[in-house]
Design an enzyme around this catalytic site. Structure first.
Site, mmCIF file in Angstrom:
data_model
loop_
_atom_site.group_PDB
_atom_site.id
_atom_site.type_symbol
_atom_site.label_atom_id
_atom_site.label_comp_id
_atom_site.label_asym_id
_atom_site.label_seq_id
_atom_site.Cartn_x
_atom_site.Cartn_y
_atom_site.Cartn_z
ATOM 1 C CG HIS A 95 -2.018 -1.076 1.073
ATOM 2 N ND1 HIS A 95 -2.530 -1.407 0.492
ATOM 3 C CD2 HIS A 95 -2.458 -1.937 2.514
ATOM 4 C CE1 HIS A 95 -3.364 -2.117 0.864
ATOM 5 N NE2 HIS A 95 -3.211 -2.703 1.871
ATOM 6 C CG ASN A 104 -8.190 -6.783 -3.711
ATOM 7 O OD1 ASN A 104 -9.134 -7.454 -4.630
ATOM 8 N ND2 ASN A 104 -7.840 -6.098 -3.219
ATOM 9 C CB CYS A 164 -4.259 -1.421 -10.124
ATOM 10 S SG CYS A 164 -3.381 -2.830 -10.336
ATOM 11 C CB SER A 203 -5.073 -9.855 -0.376
ATOM 12 O OG SER A 203 -6.102 -9.507 0.272
ATOM 13 C CG HIS A 256 -7.892 1.482 1.431
ATOM 14 N ND1 HIS A 256 -5.904 1.140 1.250
ATOM 15 C CD2 HIS A 256 -8.089 -0.110 1.297
ATOM 16 C CE1 HIS A 256 -6.054 -0.117 0.788
ATOM 17 N NE2 HIS A 256 -6.754 -0.575 0.995
ATOM 18 C CD GLU A 302 -3.369 3.011 -3.408
ATOM 19 O OE1 GLU A 302 -3.972 0.867 -3.284
ATOM 20 O OE2 GLU A 302 -4.199 3.545 -4.200
HETATM 21 FE FE1 F3S Z 1 -0.036 -2.808 -6.923
HETATM 22 FE FE2 F3S Z 1 -2.385 -3.053 -8.133
HETATM 23 FE FE3 F3S Z 1 -1.757 -5.663 -6.382
HETATM 24 S S1 F3S Z 1 -1.652 -1.747 -7.732
HETATM 25 S S2 F3S Z 1 -0.873 -3.687 -4.835
HETATM 26 S S3 F3S Z 1 -0.754 -4.458 -8.246
HETATM 27 S S4 F3S Z 1 -3.392 -3.948 -7.034
#
Ligand code: F3S
Length: 750
Positions: A70, A216, A186, A258, A120, A122
Site C-alpha cells: 500500500h 479490492n 491498477c 490479497s 485506506h 494506500e
Molecule cells: Fe499493486 Fe495493483 Fe496489486 S496497485 S498492490 S498490483 S492491486
C-alpha cells in the site's frame, strides 16, 4: 460447471511484498501494518516470527521494517531514517507511480484530489505525498462540498472501479475548472474486475474468496452482485454454503488480490469434491465439517499450482499487464472421465466417496485433464534463453518440447541485426504468433512484445507531464492528426492553444510538444494536448516573474485599467495595483486625475504576495514630498500668494500649495488692531503675504500680511495673543504629507 477466474489471487504488488518478507523469514523483521488484508497470511507470518507493528516507534531494537504494498507517507520514511531503522520498501510500483505524480503536482503548486477511501492505508500514504491542500473524495456529496478549485490533478485509489472513476471525474467538473486526470487504477485490478463481471453475468452463483478487510475483494463482491443474485464473500472454505447450490449450476470462483493461491485452491478443490453431492440435490450434501475433513485426503494429491508450474508451462512475462495466465477455467463437463463417472452411476460415486485410493485416482485423472488444458496459445508471452543466433533469426529455448524461433523481421520495432543486439544465453521475452512454423518450431515475435511494452509505457505516461514531439499531419474536423511514437494521435482543437483556434490548417507541418491525455487501447490511438505544455510554460514564466519581484524594486509598467480605488498596471506580464492613495502626496479624488490608460510610468514595488498573486505599487514614493522642496522654494522676505483655508483664534492658515500651509498670526493679519481674525479675513480669501520665517523641519512657515500694508497711524491694540512668540503649536506626527497643516486644527465651528 465451476469457473475459476484467471485473475484470482495475489496481484503483482502483493506477491512482491509477500516474497520480500518470505525471503527474510528468520531475520528480525516486522511489517508496518498487516502485510496484506488476509488474516491467515498475517497469522502465519506472526507464527514464523514476523510481527506486525502499527507505528514506527513500536519497531523493536535492530528490527528491519517492511513497508507494505500500500505504500506509506513520506513522514514514515523520515521517521525511519531519523531513528536509523533499516527498512524494506515493498510499495507496489503502481502505487509509487501515484506518489510521484501527486508529489510533482504538490511541488508545482497544483491542488490534488484523491478518489478513494480516506481511511485506506494506500490513500493515507498518498495524502502524505500530495501536500497539505489535498482532498479525498469517496462520495458525490463530498465532491459537492469541495470549494471551487481552478485546477487539480485527480488520482484514484488503485482499486476503485472504472465506472466510479468516470462518474467522479464527471461530477468533479462542477467544482474544478481544469481537471488533470491521472489514470491510476491498477491494470491488474481492472482485469480482475472485468473478468469477475463477465463471469457474474453467466454464473448462477459466485464465490468471492478473500479477506473482509480487503478493499479490492469487497469491490469484486459488489461488482458481481450487479449481475448475479447469489454472491457469497467467504474467507475460508468452511463458510461455503453448498446447500444453496444446485446440480447444473454454473459456479464462478473469483478472488481478491490479497487471497493466497492456497486458499483459492482449497475452495476450488472443496467444490470439486462436493460437486457429486450437489448432483443429488441436497440428499447427500455433506456437512461443512465433513467436507472440511475430506480436505485431508485432497491435500495428498499433487498441487494444482504444480500442474501449471514452469516445468509444464513456459514462463510468463513478469510485467503484470503483459502477464497471460494459463488457462484456468475448468469446465468439469469437459473432464469426461470425471463427469461421466459422477453423472451416470450414483452408487459407484457413493462407493468412491468412501474409498480414498479411488478418490485419489479420480483426482489424478482430473489433474491429467487439467494438464491437457495447459498449453501454449497464440498471443501468449513466453520467456526463454537464446540458444542460437544467425543473421536471419534467433532460436530460443522456452522450456517447451519445441524451441521458439524469432525471425529477424519479428525481432524488434527497430531495424536491428540480431548478432549486434543479442548474445547466446540472453534471456528474452516474446509473443507466440504461430504454434508451428512448418518445421515444428514455435514462431515467436519480440517485436510485438516491444510494441506492447511501448504501449504500456505510453499508457503510463497518459496524464503526466512527459513530453512528446510530433509533427501535425492534417487538420480534420475538431482538431488535427499526428503520429506519436508510431501511434496515430489526435489533438483536439481545444488542446492546441490557450486561445480559441479559428484556422486549424495553420498547424499543419508544425512541430509541437505535447503531453498525452488519453489512450484508446483497442484502437491504439492517442489523444494529446499542446495546451498543457503552453499552460505549464505560462505558469513557469509567471512563477519566475513573481520570484523576480522584490519589495523596493523600481519597475516600468503600462496602465491597463482604472477603477475608483486605483489603477492596474502591467509590469511585464503581471498586473500590480497602484492604489489611489499611493499616486501622489496630495489628496487624489479619482485615479484619472493622475494617470490614464495606456500611460507608461515608473513605479516602486511596495509589497509582493506570490501566493495571492498580488503586488502593491507606489508612484508618489518616487516623487519628492512637498515639504522637502519648501527650503528651496520659500525664503524669508519672499512675497507669496495663497488662499485662506482655516481660521483659528490665533491666526489664519494660508495654503501656498497643496499640503503646504503658512500661518498668518493674528498680529500679522492687519495693520490695525483686530479683536478676531474674521474682522479682516474670510475662508477662501486670496491673500498676499510676506514670508517671515521658514522652518521646514517643523513644517512651519510664518507669514505676515501686515508687512505688506501701509503703517496704521493708531498702534494696533495688543491682541489676545500679544506676541507671536507666545504662541506655540506642535504638529502631530504624520507619515505622509497628504494633509495640510491646517487640517490639524479644528475649524472655527467644530
Ligand atoms: Fe499493486 Fe495493483 Fe496489486 S496497485 S498492490 S498490483 S492491486
Amino acid at each position: 460447471m465451476i469457473i475459476l477466474a484467471k485473475n484470482a489471487g495475489f496481484c503483482f504488488g502483493v506477491k512482491r511484498a509477500v516474497d520480500a518478507v518470505e525471503t527474510h523469514i528468520g531475520e528480525n523483521i516486522v511489517t508496518l501494518g498487516p502485510l496484506i488484508h488476509n488474516r491467515d497470511v498475517v497469522r502465519s507470518l506472526e507464527e514464523r516470527g514476523v510481527a506486525c507493528i502499527e507505528r514506527v516507534e513500536d519497531a523493536p531494537e535492530g528490527a528491519t521494517v517492511v513497508i507494505r504494498s500500500h505504500g506509506a507517507a513520506p513522514q514514515v520514511y523520515d521517521a525511519l531514517k531519523a531513528r536509523g531503522i533499516a527498512y524494506i520498501d515493498a510499495t507496489c510500483p503502481f502505487v509509487k507511480r501515484i506518489h510521484e505524480r501527486v508529489r510533482a503536482a504538490a511541488e508545482a503548486g497544483q491542488r490534488v484530489i484523491i478518489v478513494g477511501e480516506k481511511g485506506h492505508p494506500e490513500v493515507i500514504g498518498t495524502i502524505g505525498w500530495a501536500g497539505s491542500g489535498a482532498f479525498v473524495v469517496n462520495t458525490e456529496e463530498e465532491i459537492a462540498a469541495l470549494p471551487h478549485i481552478d485546477e487539480a490533478v485527480v488520482v484514484a485509489q488503485t482499486t476503485i472501479t472504472q465506472e466510479k472513476w468516470e462518474q467522479f471525474l464527471a461530477a468533479l467538473e462542477s467544482r474544478v475548472d481544469h481537471i488533470i486526470p491521472f489514470m491510476s487504477i491498477c491494470s491488474a485490478t481492472q482485469q480482475r474486475q472485468k473478468e469477475a463481471a463477465e463471469i457474474a453475468k453467466i454464473a448462477d452463483t459466485i464465490i468471492v474468496v478473500g479477506g473482509r478487510q480487503s478493499s479490492n475483494t469487497r469491490k469484486l463482491y459488489e461488482l458481481c452482485r450487479k449481475s448475479c443474485k447469489n454472491v457469497y464473500h467467504i474467507e475460508h472454505k468452511s463458510e461455503l454454503l453448498l446447500a444453496k447450490m444446485h446440480l447444473g449450476d454454473i459456479i464462478g470462483i473469483v478472488a481478491g488480490a490479497s487471497t493466497p493461491d492456497s486458499m483459492i485452491r482449497e475452495v476450488f478443490d472443496y467444490m470439486m469434491e462436493n460437486e457429486k453431492a450437489l448432483q443429488v440435490e441436497g440428499e447427500g450434501i455433506p456437512s461443512q465439517e465433513t467436507a472440511a475433513s475430506d480436505m485431508a485426503d485432497i491435500a495428498a494429491v499433487p498441487q494444482m499450482t504444480e500442474e501449471v508450474s514452469v516445468d509444464k508451462e513456459p514462463d510468463v512475462a513478469l510485467d503484470p499487464t503483459l502477464k497471460e495466465t494459463v488457462e484456468a477455467t475448468v469446465d468439469t463437463t469437459n473432464e469426461q472421465d470425471v463427469s461421466e463417472a459422477t453423472a451416470t452411476d450414483a452408487e459407484e460415486t457413493a462407493q468412491a466417496e468412501n474409498n480414498a485410493p479411488a478418490k485419489q485416482d479420480e483426482k489424478n485423472e482430473f489433474l491429467e485433464g487439467l494438464e491437457k488444458v495447459v498449453r501454449l496459445k497464440k498471443g501468449q508471452i513466453v520467456k526463454g534463453n537464446i540458444v542460437q543466433i544467425t543473421d536471419e533469426d534467433v532460436c530460443v529455448n522456452i522450456g517447451y518440447k519445441s524451441d521458439g524461433i524469432i525471425p529477424k523481421s519479428e525481432l524488434s520495432i527497430h531495424d536491428i541485426n540480431p548478432k549486434d543486439v543479442y548474445n547466446v544465453g540472453d534471456e528474452i521475452e516474446a509473443e507466440v504468433i504461430n504454434l508451428n512454423d512448418g518445421e515444428g518450431n514455435i514462431l515467436l515475435s519480440r517485436k510485438r512484445v516491444e510494441k506492447k511494452l511501448n504501449w504500456i509505457k505510453i499508457q503510463q505516461n497518459v496524464g503526466t507531464d512527459i513530453l512528446y514531439k510530433c509533427v501535425v499531419k492534417k487538420a480534420v474536423k475538431g482538431g488535427v492528426t499526428t503520429k506519436i511514437e508510431g501511434y496515430n494521435a489526435f489533438i483536439p482543437a481545444s488542446q492546441l492553444s490557450l486561445k480559441y483556434v479559428e484556422d486549424l490548417k495553420q498547424f499543419e507541418g508544425q512541430e509541437l510538444e505535447v503531453t498525452l491525455i488519453d489512450a484508446d487501447k483497442k484502437q491504439e490511438r492517442l489523444v494529446a494536448s499542446h495546451k498543457t505544455v503552453l499552460l505549464k510554460e505560462k505558469k513557469e514564466k509567471e512563477k519566475a516573474l513573481w520570484e523576480s519581484f522584490k519589495k523596493g524594486d523600481r519597475v516600468k509598467g503600462v496602465v491597463k485599467r482604472l477603477t475608483d480605488f486605483g489603477a492596474f498596471v502591467d509590469i511585464g506580464g503581471v498586473d500590480g495595483l497602484l492604489h489611489v492613495s499611493d499616486m501622489a502626496w496630495v489628496r487624489v479624488k479619482h485615479p484619472s486625475d493622475v494617470v490614464s490608460e495606456g500611460q507608461e510610468m515608473e513605479l516602486v514595488i511596495l509589497s509582493v504576495d506570490p501566493s495571492k498573486k498580488k503586488i502593491a505599487l507606489g508612484y508618489k514614493q518616487l516623487l519628492p514630498k512637498p515639504w522637502d522642496l519648501v527650503p528651496e522654494k520659500y525664503h524669508a522676505g519672499d512675497i507669496v500668494r495663497g488662499k485662506v483655508v482655516r481660521i483659528v483664534p490665533f491666526g489664519a492658515f494660508v495654503q501656498l500649495e497643496p499640503t503646504v500651509d503658512g500661518l498668518i498670526h493674528i498680529s500679522q493679519v492687519s495693520n490695525r488692531r483686530l479683536d478676531k481674525v474674521e474682522d479682516e479675513l474670510r475662508i477662501g480669501d486670496e491673500v498676499e503675504a510676506k514670508v517671515l520665517e521658514v522652518n521646514a523641519d517643523k513644517r512651519k512657515i510664518s507669514l505676515s500680511r501686515r508687512a505688506l500694508l501701509p503703517v496704521e497711524e493708531r498702534p494696533a491694540k495688543k491682541a489676545n495673543f500679544e506676541q507671536e512668540e507666545d504662541f506655540h503649536y506642535e504638529l502631530p506626527p504624520v507619515q505622509e504629507s497628504t494633509v495640510s497643516l491646517a487640517d490639524f486644527f479644528p475649524k472655527k465651528d467644530d
